[in-house]
Scaffold this motif. Sequence first.
Motif, mmCIF file in Angstrom:
data_model
loop_
_atom_site.group_PDB
_atom_site.id
_atom_site.type_symbol
_atom_site.label_atom_id
_atom_site.label_comp_id
_atom_site.label_asym_id
_atom_site.label_seq_id
_atom_site.Cartn_x
_atom_site.Cartn_y
_atom_site.Cartn_z
ATOM 1 N N ALA A 29 1.198 6.664 -3.357
ATOM 2 C CA ALA A 29 0.084 7.277 -2.650
ATOM 3 C C ALA A 29 0.510 7.646 -1.230
ATOM 4 O O ALA A 29 1.213 6.889 -0.560
ATOM 5 N N ARG A 30 0.112 8.821 -0.780
ATOM 6 C CA ARG A 30 0.490 9.279 0.556
ATOM 7 C C ARG A 30 -0.344 8.586 1.634
ATOM 8 O O ARG A 30 0.164 8.215 2.683
ATOM 9 N N VAL A 31 -1.649 8.443 1.386
ATOM 10 C CA VAL A 31 -2.557 7.843 2.370
ATOM 11 C C VAL A 31 -3.505 6.916 1.626
ATOM 12 O O VAL A 31 -3.975 7.241 0.534
ATOM 13 N N SER A 32 -3.776 5.759 2.197
ATOM 14 C CA SER A 32 -4.780 4.866 1.636
ATOM 15 C C SER A 32 -5.710 4.416 2.753
ATOM 16 O O SER A 32 -5.279 4.175 3.885
ATOM 17 N N GLU A 33 -6.974 4.320 2.437
ATOM 18 C CA GLU A 33 -7.992 3.911 3.402
ATOM 19 C C GLU A 33 -8.820 2.792 2.774
ATOM 20 O O GLU A 33 -9.504 3.025 1.773
ATOM 21 N N PRO A 34 -8.745 1.585 3.353
ATOM 22 C CA PRO A 34 -7.879 1.119 4.451
ATOM 23 C C PRO A 34 -6.400 1.184 4.062
ATOM 24 O O PRO A 34 -6.082 1.185 2.884
ATOM 25 N N PRO A 35 -5.537 1.164 5.076
ATOM 26 C CA PRO A 35 -4.100 1.288 4.777
ATOM 27 C C PRO A 35 -3.577 0.119 3.948
ATOM 28 O O PRO A 35 -4.017 -1.022 4.101
ATOM 29 N N ALA A 36 -2.630 0.419 3.070
ATOM 30 C CA ALA A 36 -2.015 -0.617 2.250
ATOM 31 C C ALA A 36 -1.303 -1.631 3.131
ATOM 32 O O ALA A 36 -0.558 -1.271 4.040
ATOM 33 N N GLY A 37 -1.551 -2.928 2.863
ATOM 34 C CA GLY A 37 -0.906 -4.001 3.602
ATOM 35 C C GLY A 37 -1.510 -4.297 4.954
ATOM 36 O O GLY A 37 -1.048 -5.201 5.649
ATOM 37 N N ALA A 38 -2.552 -3.552 5.337
ATOM 38 C CA ALA A 38 -3.147 -3.730 6.666
ATOM 39 C C ALA A 38 -4.134 -4.899 6.659
ATOM 40 O O ALA A 38 -4.596 -5.356 5.617
ATOM 41 N N THR A 39 -4.449 -5.367 7.860
ATOM 42 C CA THR A 39 -5.502 -6.358 8.057
ATOM 43 C C THR A 39 -6.647 -5.694 8.810
ATOM 44 O O THR A 39 -6.435 -5.103 9.876
ATOM 45 N N VAL A 40 -7.840 -5.737 8.225
ATOM 46 C CA VAL A 40 -9.011 -5.112 8.844
ATOM 47 C C VAL A 40 -9.971 -6.207 9.297
ATOM 48 O O VAL A 40 -9.956 -7.326 8.770
ATOM 49 N N GLY A 120 -5.839 -7.208 3.904
ATOM 50 C CA GLY A 120 -6.355 -8.433 4.494
ATOM 51 C C GLY A 120 -7.670 -8.195 5.217
ATOM 52 O O GLY A 120 -7.868 -7.145 5.822
ATOM 53 N N ILE A 121 -8.567 -9.150 5.150
ATOM 54 C CA ILE A 121 -9.844 -9.086 5.886
ATOM 55 C C ILE A 121 -9.866 -10.248 6.859
ATOM 56 O O ILE A 121 -10.160 -11.390 6.497
ATOM 57 N N GLY A 122 -9.477 -9.984 8.093
ATOM 58 C CA GLY A 122 -9.379 -11.036 9.085
ATOM 59 C C GLY A 122 -8.268 -12.010 8.814
ATOM 60 O O GLY A 122 -8.234 -13.100 9.388
ATOM 61 N N ALA A 123 -7.360 -11.673 7.942
ATOM 62 C CA ALA A 123 -6.237 -12.540 7.574
ATOM 63 C C ALA A 123 -5.130 -11.645 7.035
ATOM 64 O O ALA A 123 -5.352 -10.467 6.737
ATOM 65 N N PRO A 124 -3.910 -12.175 6.893
ATOM 66 C CA PRO A 124 -2.834 -11.347 6.332
ATOM 67 C C PRO A 124 -3.178 -10.848 4.933
ATOM 68 O O PRO A 124 -3.868 -11.524 4.171
ATOM 69 N N ALA A 125 -2.679 -9.673 4.594
ATOM 70 C CA ALA A 125 -2.925 -9.088 3.275
ATOM 71 C C ALA A 125 -2.305 -9.950 2.191
ATOM 72 O O ALA A 125 -1.225 -10.520 2.383
#
Length: 469
Positions: A29-40, A120-125
């Motif tokens: 995938a070129r773009v993912s929302e939320p980003p892959a591997g990110a912490t939100v 991740g949601i407030g923590a590492p993915a």
Amino acid sequence: MRAPSWLVGLLIAAAALLTPTAALAHATARVSEPPAGATVATAPDEVRLVLSAPVEDEFLTLRVTTPAGDEVSGGSRRDPFDPRAILAPVAVPAGTDGLVVTWRVLSRDGHATGGVYGIGIGAPAPDTGAVASPVRSDLVPFGVLARLLMLVAPLGLLGLIALAAGVVGPAVVAGGIGPPGESPSVRASVRARAAEAVLGATHGWWRAWYALTAAWALALVLVPVAALWALREGPGGLGDLLGGTSLGDAWRLQLAGLVVTAVAVLVARRATGPGGLPDAPLAAVGLAFGPVAALYAISASGHASTGGDRTLNIGIDLLHNVATAAWIGGLLGLAVLVSPAVAALGADDRTRLAAAVVVRFSALALTAVAVLVVTGVYRALAEVSPDDLLDTGYGRALLVKLGLFAVLLVGGAYNRMVVHPRLERAALGLDPDDRGGAAALRVSVRAELVAAGVLLVAVAVLISLAPPG
């Protein structure tokens, strides 16, 4: 019976190129929302992915779960405003500190692609490395073989027709090339002997025709099986694949082309007799219709169909394939028809017929090469940038194709600049020592067929890979 050297070369190349490697991986995938591997900071209410090519509605999966495996996503669908994007609503329970996103799509150019990643949601993915292996068409053991057969069969069939109707037939009718001022009776006598020799060699032409037709039928079986294997679907998905996707539309058109070809063969054999060559215009058009339809199906369901200017790109890609058939398929015709026919003639007649064939085939090949260069450059610029040539599996496969094409050009130049003049001088009676050009032609054609076979394997690899996004 001893296998021809060009066939051995093709099998060796196929064994080397059909071996899956990481270099042949499909684009993710070129773009993912939320980003892959990110912490939100807060849980998303939707997950959206943008891929490198438009995707089908069938077989689309976008599933979001908690690390424990509880599904929190609703129905996945394609974005109505972007055919390259997929999305799914998400309802995340309070206290969830991570999400696992699993996705799978079938792109409109026939590539099955998928993957898994964490958010991740407030923590590492979450670590998803061991959750599942990615979905990739290039990991199917026989996927490239299926596409190779689907490509080679119509190319070879169309080339056989082009050679019979556009090269050999006129060369025989002309009585080969002879010295100036030759009497009509001598030319008629040569014409009769040449026609008899070609008639005696048509069994090889028809054997090649039936072998390619069988390869086409086998490809029609393997292509959907490979697609379902890549998608990890069972036989129950066959109806959706063949009835609701671009790959299925192409498959049905190719099946229709095969049926038309079979009917045309029955008509042509009845019209020409058991050993005749279908060099009459009407018979040639009838036999060519099915292969052209199959080549159109390949263009309309492949990479050319997914970018901008779809109609223009499909037309250019089809023209590229037809030119390939005229050149490479014509080489096959030279090997299975012209070589044995020429060998059955006496020295003088052999030189005359070989010269007439080479003159006509050189003109056909030069036209085909010009078309291939123009259309190939256009399609390459539409699919890759210079940086992609070394950094992606698709780019490296394209470089291999270009290198093999250069080898074929060298072989064609040798025929045009060395073999062609030798045969023509000998046929015109200017230099009898050049009669050995017929033997040089046989060697050159076999060498070119080896390179052409490897080139077609490289092309099959290319159409099995997704272009860089």
